[in-house]
Write an enzyme that holds these catalytic residues in place. Structure first.
Site, mmCIF file in Angstrom:
data_model
loop_
_atom_site.group_PDB
_atom_site.id
_atom_site.type_symbol
_atom_site.label_atom_id
_atom_site.label_comp_id
_atom_site.label_asym_id
_atom_site.label_seq_id
_atom_site.Cartn_x
_atom_site.Cartn_y
_atom_site.Cartn_z
ATOM 1 C CD GLU A 193 -0.032 -1.548 3.034
ATOM 2 O OE1 GLU A 193 0.287 -2.392 2.180
ATOM 3 O OE2 GLU A 193 -0.133 -1.815 4.256
ATOM 4 N N GLY A 243 8.234 -10.244 2.194
ATOM 5 C CA GLY A 243 7.997 -9.221 3.212
ATOM 6 C C GLY A 243 8.664 -9.607 4.517
ATOM 7 N N GLY A 244 8.167 -9.047 5.601
ATOM 8 C CA GLY A 244 8.772 -9.281 6.908
ATOM 9 C C GLY A 244 8.468 -10.682 7.441
ATOM 10 C CB THR A 247 3.944 -9.968 7.419
ATOM 11 O OG1 THR A 247 4.039 -8.735 8.136
ATOM 12 C CG2 THR A 247 2.699 -9.950 6.577
ATOM 13 N N GLY A 248 5.097 -12.968 7.398
ATOM 14 C CA GLY A 248 5.193 -14.289 6.758
ATOM 15 C C GLY A 248 4.605 -15.378 7.641
ATOM 16 C CD GLU A 265 13.263 -12.743 -0.458
ATOM 17 O OE1 GLU A 265 13.665 -12.592 0.725
ATOM 18 O OE2 GLU A 265 13.345 -11.877 -1.327
ATOM 19 C CD GLU A 400 14.862 -7.710 7.730
ATOM 20 O OE1 GLU A 400 13.657 -7.873 7.980
ATOM 21 O OE2 GLU A 400 15.375 -8.058 6.658
HETATM 22 O O1 TXE Z 1 6.217 -5.436 5.828
HETATM 23 P P1 TXE Z 1 5.063 -6.482 5.682
HETATM 24 P P2 TXE Z 1 6.277 -4.008 6.513
HETATM 25 C C1 TXE Z 1 10.778 -6.462 6.814
HETATM 26 C C2 TXE Z 1 11.577 -5.310 7.359
HETATM 27 C C3 TXE Z 1 10.520 -4.332 7.724
HETATM 28 C C4 TXE Z 1 9.451 -5.266 8.250
HETATM 29 C C5 TXE Z 1 8.063 -4.688 8.270
HETATM 30 O O2 TXE Z 1 12.279 -5.734 8.507
HETATM 31 O O3 TXE Z 1 10.946 -3.433 8.710
HETATM 32 O O4 TXE Z 1 9.486 -6.352 7.373
HETATM 33 O O5 TXE Z 1 7.769 -4.057 7.043
HETATM 34 C C6 TXE Z 1 1.257 -7.182 3.188
HETATM 35 N N1 TXE Z 1 -1.879 -10.696 5.263
HETATM 36 N N2 TXE Z 1 10.673 -6.441 5.363
HETATM 37 O O6 TXE Z 1 5.344 -3.894 7.652
HETATM 38 O O7 TXE Z 1 4.021 -6.348 6.722
HETATM 39 C C7 TXE Z 1 1.500 -5.700 3.099
HETATM 40 O O8 TXE Z 1 0.313 -5.010 2.760
HETATM 41 C C8 TXE Z 1 -1.511 -10.532 3.994
HETATM 42 C C9 TXE Z 1 11.512 -7.368 4.656
HETATM 43 O O9 TXE Z 1 6.135 -3.016 5.447
HETATM 44 O O10 TXE Z 1 5.739 -7.790 5.560
HETATM 45 C C10 TXE Z 1 2.583 -5.661 2.021
HETATM 46 O O11 TXE Z 1 1.986 -5.779 0.735
HETATM 47 N N3 TXE Z 1 -0.670 -9.548 3.590
HETATM 48 C C11 TXE Z 1 11.162 -7.477 3.252
HETATM 49 C C12 TXE Z 1 3.397 -6.907 2.301
HETATM 50 O O12 TXE Z 1 2.559 -7.745 3.097
HETATM 51 C C13 TXE Z 1 -0.186 -8.716 4.521
HETATM 52 C C14 TXE Z 1 10.595 -6.350 2.546
HETATM 53 C C15 TXE Z 1 4.698 -6.663 3.058
HETATM 54 O O13 TXE Z 1 4.402 -6.056 4.282
HETATM 55 C C16 TXE Z 1 -0.554 -8.842 5.879
HETATM 56 C C17 TXE Z 1 9.764 -5.506 3.391
HETATM 57 C C18 TXE Z 1 -1.432 -9.888 6.238
HETATM 58 N N4 TXE Z 1 -1.831 -10.089 7.497
HETATM 59 C C19 TXE Z 1 9.854 -5.559 4.741
HETATM 60 N N5 TXE Z 1 0.082 -7.858 6.569
HETATM 61 C C20 TXE Z 1 11.990 -8.360 2.383
HETATM 62 N N6 TXE Z 1 11.984 -9.670 2.631
HETATM 63 O O14 TXE Z 1 12.609 -7.899 1.445
HETATM 64 C C21 TXE Z 1 0.805 -7.145 5.691
HETATM 65 N N7 TXE Z 1 0.645 -7.648 4.437
#
Ligand code: TXE
Length: 505
Positions: A193, A243-244, A247-248, A265, A400
């Site tokens: 978003e 993502g994080g 959240t994963g 990832e 991280e």
């Molecule tokens: O990531 P989120 P955030 C890590 C990094 C960062 C932390 C949090 O440490 O500080 O994650 O970042 C979607 N069900 N990385 O909060 O939450 C969200 O809308 C389904 C590492 O921004 O992981 C977005 O599209 N989807 C990383 C996506 O998940 C959900 C890159 C990533 O958001 C959800 C970014 C849910 N319940 C952050 N909640 C890497 N591996 O490169 C959120 N999302």
């Protein structure tokens, strides 16, 4: 794109009657709840767009459209050559619009123009690579006893929900869409978003290329309203997420209902190990690149720098000097080498980690503050920061941070380096700098990470697998590995003698 064209594009997006929509079933449509979300430029804090924000009803419509497109076979029965042709068309469109896409990425994410251009070029390459794999037969014939033959074929999984983050918006969209489409799947992409703009532009290009309705769908919205309904749906066959780690883990829980395939990832706390026998200049150069590239917002960032005691003092001193010279500024200025962090919220998270580091008694080598200077008052800029002599058990050495913050830790022996390197719940990447190839080989074997670089860092090859051990994820992206993640395996056993088995007679 000229700055005049750019201004008119953003004007279009700010105008509520023209606000960008969702792309579902081959059409641009309004979000049912008429909700919108604001998008900002992290270099200025300025609002640059107001766009549609999907809710559960919209996601359900996208899932129904994708399900119908998969079940009626419109895409999976399209010839592999035709699928490949369309993916090449996407690559060409990205290349033709490179400048505009790079500018959008830079304005929405904050990365420098140079970084953004590299990302867009890689996105086009990803579509080209998977266009090639689409037509490569993966059929396998097994040696089995007569009268049977056994053939193994790979088939698409079905409806794929693809949830991506904000650090490489268009590139992550490409890593997800290209292999899935090449393998014959249908996709619902949910960008972050925070950075949806290049995904919207990409879908305009996909629309021009002309995929059948329902094959590619775009929903924009936050994790709870737009992401979670995708993960929970029994009509979604696979979730691919970047993502994080927190959240994963949540996604694994919410996806469990229909036991859909899940690939993840996730985050990292990657060690970059500098031995005293390294090529000094190369190691120094990559030590900064590994952590400050993309302002440290990289899953594989070399955020723990392990340096051998014999060269530790000199290396740290030279590293600090090199870091102080990094020019931080608005990505649109070609002289900027590092841009802002992606959002105010993320900047505050990174600054909080810096405070924790100080409270825990770590020594600041350089940086450590938000940059508030003329022209950058509302931007989310943080100084490239180095903590030296860091306790490997401290918070900043274990969690991280995902920003321009490096922890430097000394070591004395190869064994100690390996122990420190592996002492993390993550296992995405690792770097080794040494001129001793036997030592490099021993380290490579001992490191628990999905990617290990020797005498380089952050070289990312589309041809090879990308993903992590331990809490850095499940599965692999890129290469044939990434393609296979979007396939089911079917064995076909064929009897050449058609006769009863005779088992019960
Ligand atoms: O990531 P989120 P955030 C890590 C990094 C960062 C932390 C949090 O440490 O500080 O994650 O970042 C979607 N069900 N990385 O909060 O939450 C969200 O809308 C389904 C590492 O921004 O992981 C977005 O599209 N989807 C990383 C996506 O998940 C959900 C890159 C990533 O958001 C959800 C970014 C849910 N319940 C952050 N909640 C890497 N591996 O490169 C959120 N999302």
């Amino acid at each position: 794109m000229s700055s005049k064209e750019q201004t008119s594009m953003f004007k279009k997006w700010k105008d509520p009657s023209n606000r960008s929509k969702l792309y579902i079933n081959g059409e641009w449509i309004e979000a049912k709840g008429k909700n919108t979300l604001s998008v900002h430029n992290p270099a200025t804090g300025e609002k640059i767009a107001e766009i549609a924000s999907a809710g559960k009803e919209d996601v359900e419509y996208a899932i129904r459209s994708a399900r119908e497109a998969f079940d009626n076979g419109v895409w999976r029965t399209t010839s592999a050559h035709e699928r490949s042709r369309l993916l090449i068309e996407v690559a060409k469109k990205i290349e033709q619009n490179l400048e505009e896409l790079a500018e959008l990425e830079m304005i929405n994410n904050g990365k420098t123009v140079r970084e953004a251009q590299g990302d867009i070029e890689d996105a086009a390459k990803t579509f080209r690579f998977y266009a090639g794999l689409a037509i490569k037969s993966s059929e396998e014939i097994l040696e089995v006893d007569n009268p049977f033959t056994s053939k193994v074929v790979r088939e698409p999984i079905g409806v794929c929900g693809q949830i991506i983050p904000w650090n490489y918006p268009l590139l992550m969209a490409s890593w997800k869409l290209a292999p899935a489409l090449a393998a014959g799947n249908v996709c619902i992409l949910k960008p972050s978003e925070v950075t949806p703009l290049t995904a919207i532009r990409l879908f305009e290009l996909l629309d021009d290329v002309g995929f059948p309705p329902g094959v590619v769908n775009l929903i924009i919205g936050n994790g709870v309203n737009a992401g979670q309904p995708l993960t929970e749906s029994y009509d979604v066959d696979k979730i691919a997420f970047t993502g994080g780690t927190a959240t994963g883990k949540k996604i694994v829980e919410t996806s469990v209902g229909n036991l859909k395939k899940v690939s993840l990832e996730l985050g990292g706390k990657s060690p970059n190990i500098i031995f005293a026998d390294c090529d000094y200049e190369t190691a120094l150069d990559y030590a900064t690149f590994a952590i400050f590239n993309n302002a440290g917002q990289v899953c594989s960032a070399g955020s723990r720098l392990l340096v051998e005691k014999d060269i530790y003092d000199q290396f740290v001193q030279d590293l600090i000097e090199a870091t102080k010279k990094i020019k931080v500024g608005n990505g649109k200025d070609p002289s900027s080498q590092m841009g802002p962090l992606v959002s105010e919220q993320h900047m505050n998270k990174v600054l909080n980690y810096i405070s924790i580091g100080k409270e825990e008694g770590a020594t600041i080598g350089c940086g450590g503050n938000r940059i508030l200077k003329d022209g950058n008052h509302n931007g989310y800029f943080v100084e490239p920061t180095i903590f030296v002599d860091v306790d490997p058990n401290s918070t900043i050495a274990r969690e991280e941070i995902f920003g321009p913050v490096l922890c430097v830790i000394p070591f004395e022996t190869e064994r100690e380096a390996l122990r420190l390197a592996n002492d993390t719940p993550y296992g995405l990447a690792a770097g080794i700098f040494t001129s001793n190839s036997e030592k490099a080989d021993r380290m490579v074997k001992g490191l628990r990470a999905g990617v290990v670089w020797v005498n380089t860092y952050e070289q990312n090859l589309i041809e090879g697998p990308w993903g992590g051990y331990k809490e850095s994820g499940i599965g692999r992206e890129l290469g044939t590995y990434g393609f296979n993640e979007y396939t089911e395996v079917k064995q076909v056993i064929h009897s050449l003698h058609v006769e009863p088995s005779g088992w019960f007679s």
